[in-house]
Each structure stands twice: as structure tokens, then as C-alpha cells.
Scaffold this motif. Structure first.
Motif, PDB file in Angstrom:
ATOM      1  N   ALA A 157       0.727  10.344   5.096  1.00  0.00           N
ATOM      2  CA  ALA A 157       2.150   9.809   5.117  1.00  0.00           C
ATOM      3  C   ALA A 157       3.390  10.695   4.610  1.00  0.00           C
ATOM      4  CB  ALA A 157       2.102   8.571   4.249  1.00  0.00           C
ATOM      5  N   SER A 210      -4.546   8.616  14.338  1.00  0.00           N
ATOM      6  CA  SER A 210      -4.404   7.434  14.063  1.00  0.00           C
ATOM      7  C   SER A 210      -2.923   7.007  13.651  1.00  0.00           C
ATOM      8  CB  SER A 210      -5.348   6.570  13.560  1.00  0.00           C
ATOM      9  OG  SER A 210      -5.350   6.474  12.247  1.00  0.00           O
ATOM     10  N   MET A 211      -2.603   7.970  12.523  1.00  0.00           N
ATOM     11  CA  MET A 211      -1.367   7.679  12.077  1.00  0.00           C
ATOM     12  C   MET A 211      -0.158   8.417  12.454  1.00  0.00           C
ATOM     13  SD  MET A 211      -2.388   7.795   7.913  1.00  0.00           S
ATOM     14  CE  MET A 211      -0.676   7.530   7.110  1.00  0.00           C
ATOM     15  N   GLN A 212      -0.465   9.018  13.844  1.00  0.00           N
ATOM     16  CA  GLN A 212       0.625   9.988  14.447  1.00  0.00           C
ATOM     17  C   GLN A 212       1.389  10.772  13.827  1.00  0.00           C
ATOM     18  OE1 GLN A 212       2.447   6.682  16.734  1.00  0.00           O
ATOM     19  NE2 GLN A 212       0.797   6.078  18.035  1.00  0.00           N
ATOM     20  N   LYS A 247      -9.229  12.426  12.043  1.00  0.00           N
ATOM     21  CA  LYS A 247      -9.292  10.885  12.915  1.00  0.00           C
ATOM     22  C   LYS A 247      -8.100  10.260  12.242  1.00  0.00           C
ATOM     23  CE  LYS A 247     -12.690   8.669  13.993  1.00  0.00           C
ATOM     24  NZ  LYS A 247     -14.056   7.870  13.866  1.00  0.00           N
ATOM     25  N   GLN A 248      -7.667  10.108  11.114  1.00  0.00           N
ATOM     26  CA  GLN A 248      -6.718   9.446  10.472  1.00  0.00           C
ATOM     27  C   GLN A 248      -5.549   9.886  10.698  1.00  0.00           C
ATOM     28  OE1 GLN A 248      -7.234   8.763   6.292  1.00  0.00           O
ATOM     29  NE2 GLN A 248      -6.384   6.548   6.342  1.00  0.00           N
ATOM     30  N   SER A 276      -4.868   8.763   3.735  1.00  0.00           N
ATOM     31  CA  SER A 276      -3.492   8.197   4.297  1.00  0.00           C
ATOM     32  C   SER A 276      -2.288   8.544   3.343  1.00  0.00           C
ATOM     33  CB  SER A 276      -3.560   6.549   4.254  1.00  0.00           C
ATOM     34  OG  SER A 276      -3.831   5.983   3.095  1.00  0.00           O
ATOM     35  N   LYS A 293       3.708  13.369   6.855  1.00  0.00           N
ATOM     36  CA  LYS A 293       4.905  12.845   8.065  1.00  0.00           C
ATOM     37  C   LYS A 293       6.222  12.760   7.510  1.00  0.00           C
ATOM     38  CE  LYS A 293       4.600   9.496  11.624  1.00  0.00           C
ATOM     39  NZ  LYS A 293       3.804   8.038  11.857  1.00  0.00           N
ATOM     40  N   ALA A 294       6.416  12.106   6.579  1.00  0.00           N
ATOM     41  CA  ALA A 294       7.727  11.817   5.778  1.00  0.00           C
ATOM     42  C   ALA A 294       8.438  12.913   5.514  1.00  0.00           C
ATOM     43  CB  ALA A 294       7.975  11.111   4.711  1.00  0.00           C
TER      44      ALA A 294
END
Lengths: 290, 426
Positions: B237, B265-267, B261-262, B233, B240-241
Motif C-alpha cells: 500500500a 490483487s492490490m493492483q 500474488k498480493q 499489504s 502504491k501510494a
């Protein structure tokens, strides 16, 4: 980023707590350090997979059955492996470790090394909380983890059986003198601890796939968290899990994931050096003061 | 007595553990006359090791069924001896794996070794040990380029060593090409690297990152994960950021399947392209509940997926399904099986051309290999590495596929591609 850190730190903390709950409970109630914990965790995962995929049982039923079978196995381990060596701490550790390794290596020998062992998630989909996406399975882990911690605290502090078990762990001879049978207490604590390892497995393993080496990792994590919090303390377990869980996520985010794993191992060393009974442990506190 | 039984059980379990840790899991067979013995010392507890051994056994059975190998007017049958080095398991030191290799060679006296070490660390360390015995060694899993470097630096000592599988240098080259294609076609220029903290993965990530930097990409971040990590994660993250458009994961550990998968789920709105071993097999779609859609994964060497440009890959798949079942074929590992199968045929081809079982003569013949196999056209470089490229008529070939609606659609190289890389629907 902060919201992400808070949410996934919480998930990580509860995963650690769930993973260690069974180990901590067994030690807290009977004084047995069950080193078969990792083996039992993985056994529950593989059993659930077999019940669901080979016997065609519904996922929830397969998982419940796996937890029950592993719980019964925990009781049997006490009856046939631990009872004869009860009280000899080193023998208890060696024999439970041997059982755990035998379980893990049995699955390796039987060829459970492929990448197709995964458990279905109980709830599909994800939701956004404060702009952070998180799947329902991780939310379920948080809910089950926190509920179990509360339930166990209530069980050990406010029920006759729980109080009897705690009495046994505090002073076996005094407990015997008031009619609490020590082997019964030991069997029950092993069964409960093994069952909790099973619960952890069936709710955590759907996040990925089941691999044998996880069994060894689970034992290490359980040891780290319980040593940090205090071996027989439920409060210590919760605090230890949150401490290690958030420390791992913060370290992974700001220093790199390779340092995240160092945190829990470093925590064991530090706590053992400074306060060997753990943050909330009582068992050796007097000796430490002396 | 009653009370002693559990203690004895515990003792037995402990002893069983010690015996299995000593690398004695698979009893070796004895060498018979008129046999050419092939040794397979590898991590048989891994998917790659197991599928490679199956492929070796399949090739051996095919050759024996066709009459065996004629050398100097005498007919020989092939036989296989294997030992589990357990080198991929946590806590097994390199030395234990070497002990297993030594045991296999000294007890069974194989004429050659195929498949070989799983971990590069063991591969490099076993070179000195095997060099003592002067037997041909054709490896197909370990990937460190230092292997052929050592051969080049001390040819007389290490001339017995060959590599049929892909090395990290070729993998970097493949990844650079697909990354370049993605950048050009989708106008992407921000990439995030996530890789396992082991030599080959770190080297591969560093190679691709260096290429990306010099080709106008911005590297949003690079994170290495210890083997066994199962929460990605923090990197996702940050990716993504940081607006990463491409994430390059490089992992061969089972837990890495969580990553894709993560990310879903974290799009995380980025394309994932790289290598994650658990997401390679044909049944991974079911294993991961379809949450791997759009992931571009590499298969290091042709073999596990029938390719239109390599006729022998289809025949290999048919034969594998017939011998081990369709279920086993679908699950074939993305690294190892094709080269393992070809190693046997290439070795037999060399023995026939040398018309001798003398190691030196076999090595000379192996160097002149010019063979069409399951992995494409096989020729060794000066330093004994099979040459990989994109045209299977001239070189051996790897491939990349993209998961789309439950199917593995081949997207690289152009000769084998069924389609171009597409951006997954968000």
C-alpha cells in the motif's frame, strides 16, 4: 492509506480469529489446551492438496473431506492420547504437543518441503472498496470467519449440546451428576476444534503456499490471541483477534513490518502480567481478585 | 495395560522428536577402502539442500560409471555421506547444526566436504570447526562475503575453504545492473525495497539501495519482514501510494510467494524485480495460478535452466531429468544445484592434477582450477570465491528471467538472454 489500513486490518484480524477459533473452542468446552492445533491445521492443508491433486477431486470437495478427516482425527486424539492422561494438565499439553510435532515432522520427513503445495482459491478476481483493491478470497475469509464466530456463539449458548459442553467445562462433577458424559464431551470438543483448524487451513492457505513451519506459527498465534482475549471466551477471542490484528497492521505500516510480529508476543506478556485470565476470561478471575 | 498404550505412544512420539532434533535424521554410511568420501552436511529439508545433494549424487554416479578417479596409479570410487543439519528450521540453534557437521566428519572421515552450510551464520561458525580437520570444503549455498574475508585474513588456517556459489556481493552487482537497465529503458526512478530480516537479504537490499541512491533513484521505502511473515499489504500500500515504479523483493522463505500474488490483487502498478525463492521453479506458474506474470526473478547460478551460452547446462538438465524425472528437473532450486554439481567435478579435477589425496595438495590444485562447468567458466579468486560475471566463457554466471504467459524467459545476462525485460500488462 486509512481505508487500506481498515480493510487489511480487518482481513488480518479475521485470519487470526479463524486460526485461533479451534484452539479456543476446545479449551472453552473441555479445558484441554490442544497443542496439536498447528499440526492439525497443516494436516488439513496437505490432505486437501492430496485430495485435489493426487485423487483429482474437485477443490471444494477435497477441502470439505480434509476438514472431516481432521475432525475425526481430533476425536481419535482425545480417545487414544488424551483420555488416559485426562485431568493431568502437564501431560495433556505434552502429549498434544508431541502429536502436533509428529504430524509436522512426518510431512517434512516425507519431503513435503518443496514450493509446489498450494490450494486453489475458491473465488478468483478482486474488487475495489473505497479505492482499495482486495481479492474475493480475502473477502470470503472475512465472511466465513465472522459467520463461524456467530455460529459457535449460538451453538455454545443456545443448543442443548453446546450448553452441556459448557456445563462440563465449568464443573465436571456437577455435569456428570446431571448425566453429561465427560469423555463424550471431550471427544466432541476436540473433534470440533480440529475441524475448525481444518476450516481455517482450507480458506487461509490458498492465499500463499503451504510450508511446514507455518504449523508452529499457527500454534503461537492461537496461543497469543486466546490468552489475550481469555482462554474460554468467544467474545474474548473476537476482541483479542481484532486488537492484535489491527495492532499488527498499524505497527507494520507506521513502524515497519519487523515490529508487527512483536505485537502479538508482547501482548501475551503484557496480559499475563496485568490480567492473567485474559481480557474476558473468567476461569481465574476470582483467584486474581483474592 | 490398555490405558498405558496411549501414554507409551505419546512417549514414543516425544522420543522420536528428540532423536530427529539431534540431527540424526540421515544415518551416515561407513567409509570403505579405495573410496574417496564426500561429506554433505546441509539443510536437507530445504529445496536448495535437497536438490544440491541430488546434484552431488548425480555427479558422483557419472564419475564412478566412467571408471572413478585414478590417484597414484590406484583407482578410487567416490561415495557420498550426508547429514541433515536442519539449520533452516525455526528454533534450531547454530550449535546443533555444528554438532551435526562434527558428527559427519568424525564418524565418516570424508576426504572433502561439498555443498556445506545453508545459512551464512552456520557457514561462518563452522569454519573454525572444519579448519581443525584440514579437509577441503567447497560451499555452494551460504552467501555472506565475510567467508572469503576470513580466508584472506588468515590464509594458513582457512585455506581449505572455497565457495562455488554466488555471494551477496555478486548478487548486489547483478541486481544493480538489471535495475540500471530498468531505470534507463523505462525511465523509472522510484523504487521500494522489501526484504527478509536475515543477514544476506538485508545486506543485499542495503547494497542495491546504496547504488540506487547514488544513481538518481528515489527510495520510496524499505521494509524488512521477519521470516514467516505472510501479509505484505502494508508495504504494498505504501509503495502504491508513494508512486513506486519498481519493487525489489529479496526473500528465501516459502511464505514470500504471497507477495507477488498480493501485489496483483492490490493492483500495485509497479514492476517487481528481485529474488523470491518459491517463484523460481518452473512449476511456480501453476502453483501461483498464473498471478506472477511479469515478475523478474534471479537464478543465482546457472544450472536449473538450460542456457544457450553454456552447453553443459543443457546436458546437466537432461541428465537430471533422466535420473530424477522431468518433474524434479522443472522444480530445481534457483540457488545451489549447479554449483553443487560442479563442485564434485572441480574437486575430482583437482585431485587428478594433484595426483594425491593430501588436503594441502588438493587445495593447491583447487586454487589453479580452470574449468568449464554447468555454471560457466570456473576460476577461484585469491580468497577462494568463484569469480562471477556476465560472460560465461570467462566467468561463472547467474541469470535473471521474467515470467511471461507461463514461461521463464531469460532476460539477463545479455549472452544468455532470449529477450529484454518488458513491462507487464496491467
Amino acid at each position: 492509506m486509512v481505508a487500506n489500513l481498515l480493510i487489511y486490518g480487518l482481513v488480518n484480524s479475521v485470519v487470526l480469529m479463524l486460526t485461533a477459533l479451534g484452539f479456543s473452542l476446545t479449551f472453552g468446552l473441555s479445558g484441554v489446551a490442544n497443542f496439536a492445533h498447528g499440526g492439525l491445521y497443516l494436516l488439513a492443508g496437505f490432505l486437501a492438496w492430496i485430495f485435489i491433486n493426487s485423487f483429482g477431486l474437485p477443490a471444494a470437495l477435497g477441502m470439505i473431506l480434509a476438514v472431516i478427516v481432521v475432525g475425526i482425527l481430533g476425536a481419535l486424539i482425545y480417545r487414544f492420547i488424551l483420555m488416559p492422561v485426562r485431568g493431568i494438565v502437564l501431560s495433556e499439553v505434552i502429549s498434544t504437543f508431541a502429536v502436533g510435532v509428529a504430524i509436522l515432522e512426518f510431512f517434512r520427513w516425507k519431503g513435503f518441503v518443496t514450493y509446489d503445495f498450494s490450494l486453489p482459491v475458491l473465488v478468483q478476481g478482486s474488487v475495489k472498496i473505497s479505492g482499495v483493491s482486495i481479492d474475493y478470497q480475502r473477502l470470503l475469509i472475512i465472511a466465513i470467519g465472522l459467520a463461524l464466530a456467530l455460529l459457535l456463539w449460538f451453538f455454545t449458548h443456545h443448543t442443548r449440546i453446546g450448553l452441556a459442553l459448557r456445563g462440563m467445562s465449568q464443573d465436571e462433577y456437577t455435569a456428570l451428576s446431571v448425566g453429561i458424559e465427560s469423555d463424550w464431551a471431550g471427544m466432541l470438543s476436540l473433534a470440533l476444534g480440529a475441524g475448525l483448524a481444518g476450516v481455517a487451513a482450507v480458506v487461509i492457505l490458498p492465499l500463499g503456499i503451504i510450508s511446514i513451519n507455518m504449523g508452529y506459527d499457527v500454534l503461537l498465534i492461537a496461543l497469543a490471541v486466546t490468552v489475550l482475549g481469555g482462554l474460554e471466551s468467544t467474545t474474548g477471542l473476537v476482541v483479542g483477534s481484532f486488537f492484535v490484528g489491527y495492532a499488527m497492521v498499524i505497527t507494520s505500516t507506521y513502524l515497519g513490518p519487523q515490529w508487527g510480529e512483536v505485537v502479538y508476543l508482547g501482548a501475551i506478556v503484557l496480559v499475563l502480567a496485568v490480567k492473567p485470565s485474559g481480557l474476558f476470561g473468567k476461569s481465574k478471575e476470582l483467584e486474581e481478585r483474592v | 495395560m490398555k490405558k498405558r498404550i496411549p501414554v507409551l505412544v505419546a512417549l514414543f512420539l516425544s522420543l522420536s522428536l528428540l532423536v530427529s532434533l539431534a540431527g540424526c535424521g540421515q544415518p551416515a554410511q561407513s567409509t570403505a577402502q579405495n573410496k574417496i568420501v564426500l561429506g554433505v552436511p546441509t539443510a536437507l529439508g530445504t529445496v536448495e539442500g535437497k536438490d544440491s545433494l541430488n546434484s552431488v549424487n548425480m555427479a558422483v554416479d557419472e564419475i564412478n560409471a566412467a571408471g572413478g578417479v585414478e590417484v597414484g596409479g590406484k583407482k578410487y570410487q567416490l561415495s557420498v555421506v550426508s547429514i541433515d543439519t536442519r539449520e533452516a528450521e525455526a528454533g534450531i540453534p547454530v550449535n546443533d547444526a555444528l554438532t551435526a557437521v562434527d558428527k559427519l566428519i568424525s564418524q565418516n572421515k570424508p576426504n572433502a566436504i561439498v555443498v556445506g552450510a545453508f545459512r551464512s551464520e552456520v557457514l561462518l561458525a563452522s569454519m573454525d570447526l572444519v579448519a581443525k580437520y584440514k579437509i577441503p570444503y567447497i560451499t555452494s549455498i551460504g552467501m555472506a562475503p565475510d567467508y572469503e574475508k576470513k580466508i584472506g585474513e588468515n590464509y594458513d588456517k582457512y585455506k581449505y575453504f572455497f565457495r562455488m556459489g554466488l555471494n551477496s556481493t555478486y548478487l548486489v552487482d547483478y541486481l544493480n545492473k538489471t535495475t540500471g537497465y530498468i531505470g534507463k529503458n523505462f525511465n523509472f526512478n522510484k523504487v521500494y525495497f522489501m526484504y527478509q530480516d536475515v543477514a544476506w537479504a538485508k545486506g543485499t537490499a542495503a547494497g542495491v539501495a546504496a547504488w540506487a541512491k547514488s544513481n538518481g533513484w528515489t527510495i520510496v521505502g524499505q521494509d524488512s519482514y521477519p521470516t514467516g511473515a505472510s501479509d505484505f499489504s502494508s508495504s504494498l500500500a505504501k509503495a502504491k501510494a508513494g508512486g513506486a515504479q519498481l519493487i525489489v523483493p529479496i526473500f528465501d522463505m516459502p511464505q514470500a510467494g504471497v507477495l507477488v500474488k498480493q501485489a496483483k490483487s492490490m493492483q500495485v502498478p509497479a514492476l517487481l524485480e528481485g529474488f523470491i525463492s518459491p517463484v523460481s521453479a518452473g512449476n511456480a506458474w501453476t502453483t501461483f495460478n498464473g498471478e506472477i506474470d511479469g515478475f523478474v526473478n534471479f537464478v543465482y547460478e546457472a544450472g536449473p535452466i538450460p542456457l544457450k551460452n553454456i552447453p553443459k547446462s543443457a546436458a546437466y538438465n537432461d541428465a537430471y531429468a533422466k535420473k530424477y524425472g522431468e518433474d524434479a528437473r522443472v522444480k530445481l532450486a534457483g540457488h545451489g544445484p549447479g554449483p553443487a554439481y560442479d563442485s564434485v567435478y572441480v574437486l575430482v579435477d583437482a585431485i587428478k592434477r594433484a595426483n594425491s589425496l593430501d588436503s594441502g595438495n588438493i587445495v593447491s590444485a583447487l586454487e589453479k582450477t580452470d574449468y568449464d562447468g554447468v555454471i560457466g567458466h570456473i576460476k577461484f579468486s585469491k580468497n577462494h570465491q568463484v569469480i562471477y560475471g556476465e560472460n560465461a566463457k570467462e566467468t561463472a554466471s547467474g541469470l535473471a528471467f521474467q515470467w511471461r504467459a507461463g514461461k521463464r524467459v531469460v532476460v539477463f545476462p545479455a549472452d544468455a538472454a532470449e529477450s529484454q525485460i518488458q513491462l507487464p500488462q496491467q
